[in-house]
Design an enzyme around this catalytic site. Structure first.
Site, short mmCIF file in Angstrom:
data_model
loop_
_atom_site.label_atom_id
_atom_site.label_comp_id
_atom_site.label_asym_id
_atom_site.label_seq_id
_atom_site.Cartn_x
_atom_site.Cartn_y
_atom_site.Cartn_z
N SER A 5 -37.94 21.49 22.89
CA SER A 5 -37.56 19.79 23.16
C SER A 5 -38.20 19.50 24.89
CB SER A 5 -35.66 19.51 22.47
OG SER A 5 -36.05 19.29 21.15
N ASN A 43 -26.29 25.05 -4.00
CA ASN A 43 -25.49 25.68 -2.60
C ASN A 43 -24.96 26.89 -3.42
OD1 ASN A 43 -25.43 26.28 0.39
ND2 ASN A 43 -23.44 25.50 0.39
N LEU A 63 -37.08 22.88 6.23
CA LEU A 63 -36.86 22.37 6.73
C LEU A 63 -37.17 23.39 8.07
CD1 LEU A 63 -35.39 20.29 5.94
CD2 LEU A 63 -33.36 19.64 7.29
N LYS A 67 -22.44 19.63 17.84
CA LYS A 67 -22.70 17.83 17.18
C LYS A 67 -21.79 17.43 16.93
CE LYS A 67 -27.41 18.32 15.49
NZ LYS A 67 -28.57 18.55 14.26
N GLY A 81 -40.53 21.88 8.53
CA GLY A 81 -40.41 21.10 9.50
C GLY A 81 -40.04 20.71 11.05
N TYR A 111 -39.22 25.98 10.20
CA TYR A 111 -40.08 26.08 10.71
C TYR A 111 -40.73 27.35 11.67
CZ TYR A 111 -37.66 24.30 14.54
OH TYR A 111 -37.20 24.38 16.02
N GLY A 152 -25.32 23.05 4.18
CA GLY A 152 -24.70 22.33 5.99
C GLY A 152 -25.08 21.03 6.09
N GLY A 153 -24.64 21.38 7.20
CA GLY A 153 -25.00 20.05 8.86
C GLY A 153 -26.87 19.59 7.75
N ASP A 192 -31.45 12.59 12.45
CA ASP A 192 -31.74 13.38 11.95
C ASP A 192 -32.83 13.16 10.49
OD1 ASP A 192 -32.08 15.94 13.39
OD2 ASP A 192 -29.98 16.06 12.85
#
Ligand code: ATR
Length: 286
Positions: free
Chosen positions: A24, A161, A232, A76, A255, A234, A139-140, A113
């Site tokens: 990032s 899941n 998702l 988070k 992702g 990568y 999950g998240g 997101d």
């Protein structure tokens, strides 16, 4: 690539533990440079032990006149208690990935997101409206993905899941906000044989380095050309799932685009300028 630091440089950063591996900072600093903004994005390593470190860090954002921050693992959810306001997206997802420090010092928690996931899907030519979607994981990140899909009026979601109770919990949480959405919970991998889905999204961590030789999918069930597979994960690129799906003739993407779009949306929250998606994408490579 360096950004010149001046007496006027505005600061944002990434709060997480660890943060050393994150791409990032590179992505956002490239975006600031390309947009001629005297801003800088720095890694902010905040341990989760002792727990008061996170509170100190969040108060520090305000004290140090930061303009905002991204938040990543493991903070988070725990960060929410230290913020003044939450956007609808952050409330629905139950997690914050972006903090905006307003001029009056009010700390607003947002989550980009879900919007980032949908923006990348659309950019790849997949409009999920009225589609059947199979989501792997609960999950998240699955919560953000399912929230984004619910906003797009998908036809139905199958939520698969390993731990079925977690998928049931996620379903209940989503139904509080979107009571009409059709969600069927199934066991992963056992019950995933019906491929009556248009879009398959991997939100599990299976296949992520160093687990790159695995995929959350049974090879005996080939994808077809009509399927769109979104992983998702990568890292590595491509993942085994993306490779397998591509070999089957399906359209498959990883992702990275979601990472870029969630970043571009955070950039816009802080600066008021649209994030330069192409610059951000180029900065992190394939
Ligand atoms: P994230 O924030 O990235 O979503 P998470 O909340 O820890 O991370 O969720 C990880 C997801 O990957 C979960 O759905 C998890 O399944 P469980 O709920 O059963 O733990 C899934 N996952 C992780 N390792 C897995 C594995 N080896 N096989 C299948 N699913 C796995």
């Amino acid at each position: 690539m360096t950004n010149d630091i001046t007496a006027h440089t505005q600061l944002v950063g990434l709060i997480g533990w660890p943060v050393g591996h994150s791409i990032s900072p590179r992505m956002h600093n490239a975006a600031f440079n390309a947009s001629n903004l005297d801003w800088c994005y720095v890694p902010l390593a905040v341990p989760d032990d002792p727990p008061e470190r996170l509170a100190e860090a969040i108060h520090g954002l305000r004290a140090l006149s930061f303009r905002g921050a991204n938040v990543t693992v493991p903070h988070k959810q725990s960060v929410i208690q230290y913020l003044d306001e939450l956007t609808d997206a952050a409330q629905t997802i139950g997690a914050v990935n972006t903090i905006i420090v307003q001029k009056d010092g009010v700390l607003v928690g947002d989550n980009t997101d879900a919007r980032g996931f949908i923006a990348d899907l659309l950019a790849n030519g997949m409009d999920p409206s009225r589609k059947r979607v199979l989501v792997l994981g609960a999950g998240g990140s699955a919560r953000a993905v399912v929230t984004g899909l619910a906003e797009m009026n998908v036809n139905a979601i199958m939520l698969a899941n390993r731990t079925v109770s977690k998928a049931e919990e996620l379903t209940s949480a989503v139904h509080e906000r979107y009571p009409d959405i059709d969600i069927e919970v199934v066991n992963l991998p056992g019950d995933v044989s019906d491929l009556d889905a248009d879009l398959i999204v991997n939100c599990t961590s299976v296949g992520m380095e160093p687990d790159s030789h695995n995929m959350p999918w049974n090879r005996d069930i080939p994808f077809q050309a009509k399927h769109f597979v979104y992983d998702l994960v990568y890292n590595p690129s491509p993942t085994l799932l993306v490779r397998f799906a591509s070999e089957c003739g399906a359209h498959a993407v990883n992702g990275k685009g979601m990472l870029v779009w969630q970043g571009a949306l955070a950039f816009e929250c802080w600066t008021g300028h649209p994030g330069p998606v192409d610059v951000m994408k180029a900065s992190i490579g394939d």
